[in-house]
Design a protein around this motif. Structure first.
Motif, PDB file in Angstrom:
ATOM      1  N   PRO A  20      34.070  16.017  50.309  1.00 26.87           N
ATOM      2  CA  PRO A  20      34.150  16.703  49.014  1.00 26.87           C
ATOM      3  C   PRO A  20      32.750  16.806  48.411  1.00 26.87           C
ATOM      4  O   PRO A  20      31.782  16.969  49.157  1.00 26.87           O
ATOM      5  CB  PRO A  20      35.091  15.794  48.212  1.00 26.87           C
ATOM      6  CG  PRO A  20      34.829  14.433  48.768  1.00 26.87           C
ATOM      7  CD  PRO A  20      34.518  14.638  50.226  1.00 26.87           C
ATOM      8  N   SER A  21      32.568  16.666  47.121  1.00 32.87           N
ATOM      9  CA  SER A  21      31.267  16.963  46.517  1.00 32.87           C
ATOM     10  C   SER A  21      30.234  15.858  46.701  1.00 32.87           C
ATOM     11  O   SER A  21      29.105  15.990  46.244  1.00 32.87           O
ATOM     12  CB  SER A  21      31.442  17.312  45.035  1.00 32.87           C
ATOM     13  OG  SER A  21      32.149  16.291  44.381  1.00 32.87           O
ATOM     14  N   HIS A 155      40.132  27.680  40.599  1.00 34.40           N
ATOM     15  CA  HIS A 155      39.180  26.583  40.717  1.00 34.40           C
ATOM     16  C   HIS A 155      38.268  26.695  39.494  1.00 34.40           C
ATOM     17  O   HIS A 155      38.523  27.508  38.609  1.00 34.40           O
ATOM     18  CB  HIS A 155      38.435  26.711  42.053  1.00 34.40           C
ATOM     19  CG  HIS A 155      37.608  25.530  42.439  1.00 34.40           C
ATOM     20  ND1 HIS A 155      38.055  24.250  42.389  1.00 34.40           N
ATOM     21  CD2 HIS A 155      36.326  25.458  42.908  1.00 34.40           C
ATOM     22  CE1 HIS A 155      37.097  23.440  42.794  1.00 34.40           C
ATOM     23  NE2 HIS A 155      36.037  24.139  43.106  1.00 34.40           N
ATOM     24  N   ASP A 177      38.273  25.501  47.825  1.00 34.97           N
ATOM     25  CA  ASP A 177      38.687  24.505  46.829  1.00 34.97           C
ATOM     26  C   ASP A 177      39.682  25.187  45.895  1.00 34.97           C
ATOM     27  O   ASP A 177      39.420  26.307  45.440  1.00 34.97           O
ATOM     28  CB  ASP A 177      37.488  24.055  45.987  1.00 34.97           C
ATOM     29  CG  ASP A 177      36.487  23.199  46.751  1.00 34.97           C
ATOM     30  OD1 ASP A 177      36.661  23.031  47.970  1.00 34.97           O
ATOM     31  OD2 ASP A 177      35.530  22.711  46.107  1.00 34.97           O
ATOM     32  N   CYS A 178      40.779  24.524  45.592  1.00 34.30           N
ATOM     33  CA  CYS A 178      41.721  25.160  44.661  1.00 34.30           C
ATOM     34  C   CYS A 178      42.715  24.160  44.098  1.00 34.30           C
ATOM     35  O   CYS A 178      43.041  23.150  44.719  1.00 34.30           O
ATOM     36  CB  CYS A 178      42.469  26.316  45.325  1.00 34.30           C
ATOM     37  SG  CYS A 178      43.410  25.907  46.794  1.00 34.30           S
ATOM     38  N   GLU A 197      42.358  21.995  51.206  1.00 33.24           N
ATOM     39  CA  GLU A 197      41.681  20.861  50.586  1.00 33.24           C
ATOM     40  C   GLU A 197      42.684  19.803  50.135  1.00 33.24           C
ATOM     41  O   GLU A 197      43.802  20.112  49.717  1.00 33.24           O
ATOM     42  CB  GLU A 197      40.852  21.345  49.398  1.00 33.24           C
ATOM     43  CG  GLU A 197      41.665  21.740  48.181  1.00 33.24           C
ATOM     44  CD  GLU A 197      41.153  21.035  46.924  1.00 33.24           C
ATOM     45  OE1 GLU A 197      41.408  19.816  46.808  1.00 33.24           O
ATOM     46  OE2 GLU A 197      40.514  21.706  46.095  1.00 33.24           O
ATOM     47  N   THR A 199      41.560  16.867  48.070  1.00 35.34           N
ATOM     48  CA  THR A 199      40.496  16.099  47.428  1.00 35.34           C
ATOM     49  C   THR A 199      41.002  14.844  46.729  1.00 35.34           C
ATOM     50  O   THR A 199      40.309  13.822  46.706  1.00 35.34           O
ATOM     51  CB  THR A 199      39.792  16.998  46.372  1.00 35.34           C
ATOM     52  OG1 THR A 199      39.468  18.250  46.961  1.00 35.34           O
ATOM     53  CG2 THR A 199      38.545  16.336  45.825  1.00 35.34           C
ATOM     54  N   ARG A 209      43.692  22.299  36.195  1.00 35.72           N
ATOM     55  CA  ARG A 209      43.397  21.550  37.412  1.00 35.72           C
ATOM     56  C   ARG A 209      42.484  22.370  38.322  1.00 35.72           C
ATOM     57  O   ARG A 209      42.402  23.581  38.187  1.00 35.72           O
ATOM     58  CB  ARG A 209      44.702  21.209  38.139  1.00 35.72           C
ATOM     59  CG  ARG A 209      45.595  20.245  37.349  1.00 35.72           C
ATOM     60  CD  ARG A 209      46.782  19.809  38.179  1.00 35.72           C
ATOM     61  NE  ARG A 209      46.332  19.240  39.453  1.00 35.72           N
ATOM     62  CZ  ARG A 209      47.148  18.981  40.460  1.00 35.72           C
ATOM     63  NH1 ARG A 209      48.434  19.225  40.363  1.00 35.72           N
ATOM     64  NH2 ARG A 209      46.678  18.464  41.584  1.00 35.72           N
ATOM     65  N   HIS A 211      41.818  20.921  41.868  1.00 33.91           N
ATOM     66  CA  HIS A 211      41.935  20.420  43.249  1.00 33.91           C
ATOM     67  C   HIS A 211      43.379  20.026  43.548  1.00 33.91           C
ATOM     68  O   HIS A 211      44.252  20.103  42.687  1.00 33.91           O
ATOM     69  CB  HIS A 211      41.008  19.210  43.448  1.00 33.91           C
ATOM     70  CG  HIS A 211      39.546  19.557  43.401  1.00 33.91           C
ATOM     71  ND1 HIS A 211      38.906  20.253  44.414  1.00 33.91           N
ATOM     72  CD2 HIS A 211      38.598  19.321  42.456  1.00 33.91           C
ATOM     73  CE1 HIS A 211      37.636  20.411  44.096  1.00 33.91           C
ATOM     74  NE2 HIS A 211      37.415  19.857  42.918  1.00 33.91           N
ATOM     75  N   HIS A 233      37.995  18.627  52.856  1.00 28.36           N
ATOM     76  CA  HIS A 233      37.442  18.349  51.521  1.00 28.36           C
ATOM     77  C   HIS A 233      38.029  17.026  51.023  1.00 28.36           C
ATOM     78  O   HIS A 233      38.502  16.905  49.904  1.00 28.36           O
ATOM     79  CB  HIS A 233      37.790  19.508  50.568  1.00 28.36           C
ATOM     80  CG  HIS A 233      36.834  19.694  49.418  1.00 28.36           C
ATOM     81  ND1 HIS A 233      37.010  19.080  48.203  1.00 28.36           N
ATOM     82  CD2 HIS A 233      35.706  20.442  49.289  1.00 28.36           C
ATOM     83  CE1 HIS A 233      36.031  19.460  47.385  1.00 28.36           C
ATOM     84  NE2 HIS A 233      35.225  20.273  48.015  1.00 28.36           N
TER      85      HIS A 233
END
Ligand SMILES: [Zn+2]
Ligand SMILES: [Zn+2]
Length: 267
Positions: A20-21, A155, A177-178, A197, A199, A209, A211, A233
């Motif tokens: 992920p990030s 997202h 990403d969603c 994803e 996450t 939201r 993720h 992710h």
């Protein structure tokens, strides 16, 4: 199914990064290498992806790069990639014009890249290194034998799920990403390989939201009727066995968790 020597190869999807990030230990953020008949597409180029790409392929043998959305974990390694294309020793060895891979990025990407790189250096670094082409959600791209379509998904910034169809009709769908949504399920309907994803260990307690949990990813795979579902992710700091089980319960079948270096064949 066995393939004969005269059959066209399938599309291969290789996970370069699935974090992920923030990166897994020794990992990379979003990055997938999609290949058919010698055509190479890099789908997302998050932090850490350039090194993973270098471990597998020549970076100047990539035909196109496609960015799903303008979050750091999906595009930040365009910066070192651009430095390599601009200043790397390969540039001096190459005969004639240096390779300039096409960079397909969402509308407004050029301005984002200029602001990011302009914070310390020459703001047109990315545009000089790549042939930047900004896309709109309704565009259809053709990269070698691959046909590519987009679907906007909810997202925090404009984000595009990506559907890639091979010359033989095999489909790979990337949910980007969603947050939970209906659009991805309709867009991915009947796909051969779906990356969704996963996450979150629990749904965000706030709106909007952005993720999904592994269970929600599994539910999206089931509603899409995907033949094969892969969670991505997702951090190595989560319980990946638990995530897989939650996804399998919702999907109603076997689910895999993306693993860096793994290659998934699309028929
Ligand atoms: Zn992300
Ligand atoms: Zn994002």
């Amino acid at each position: 199914m066995a393939r004969g020597p005269l059959d066209s190869p399938p599309v291969d999807v290789t996970v370069l990064g699935k974090s992920p990030s923030w990166q897994d230990a020794d990992g990379a953020c979003s990055g997938y290498l999609v290949e058919e008949e010698g055509v190479r597409l890099l789908l997302d180029c998050g932090n850490g992806v350039f090194a993973k790409l270098r471990g597998r392929r020549d970076y100047d043998a990539v035909d196109a790069v496609l960015i799903s959305h303008l979050h750091a974990d999906h595009f930040l390694d365009l910066v070192p990639y651009s430095y390599a294309l601009t200043y790397g020793p390969r540039r001096e060895r190459a005969a004639g014009e240096p390779a300039r891979p096409v960079l397909h990025a969402p509308a407004g990407a050029g301005e984002t890249f200029r602001r990011v790189v302009g914070a310390w250096g020459t703001e047109d670094l990315v545009e000089n290194a790549f042939e930047l082409q900004e896309y709109e959600p309704g565009d259809v791209l053709h990269i070698g034998p691959l046909t590519i379509r987009f679907q906007v998904v909810p997202h925090y910034v404009r984000t595009h799920a990506v559907d890639i169809v091979s010359s033989l009709g095999g489909r790979f769908t990337f949910g980007a990403d969603c947050a939970p949504n209906d659009e991805l399920c309709a867009f991915a309907q009947g796909t051969d390989l779906l990356f969704v994803e996963a996450t979150l260990p629990e749904p965000e307690p706030f709106e909007p939201r952005g993720h999904m949990t592994a269970g929600e990813a599994g539910e999206h795979g089931r509603r899409a009727g995907a033949r094969r579902l892969v969670l991505t992710h997702i951090s190595d700091e989560l319980d990946l066995d638990h995530a897989r089980q939650e996804a399998e319960r919702a999907f109603g079948g076997a689910v895999e968790v993306a693993r860096e270096g793994a290659t998934y064949a699309v028929p």
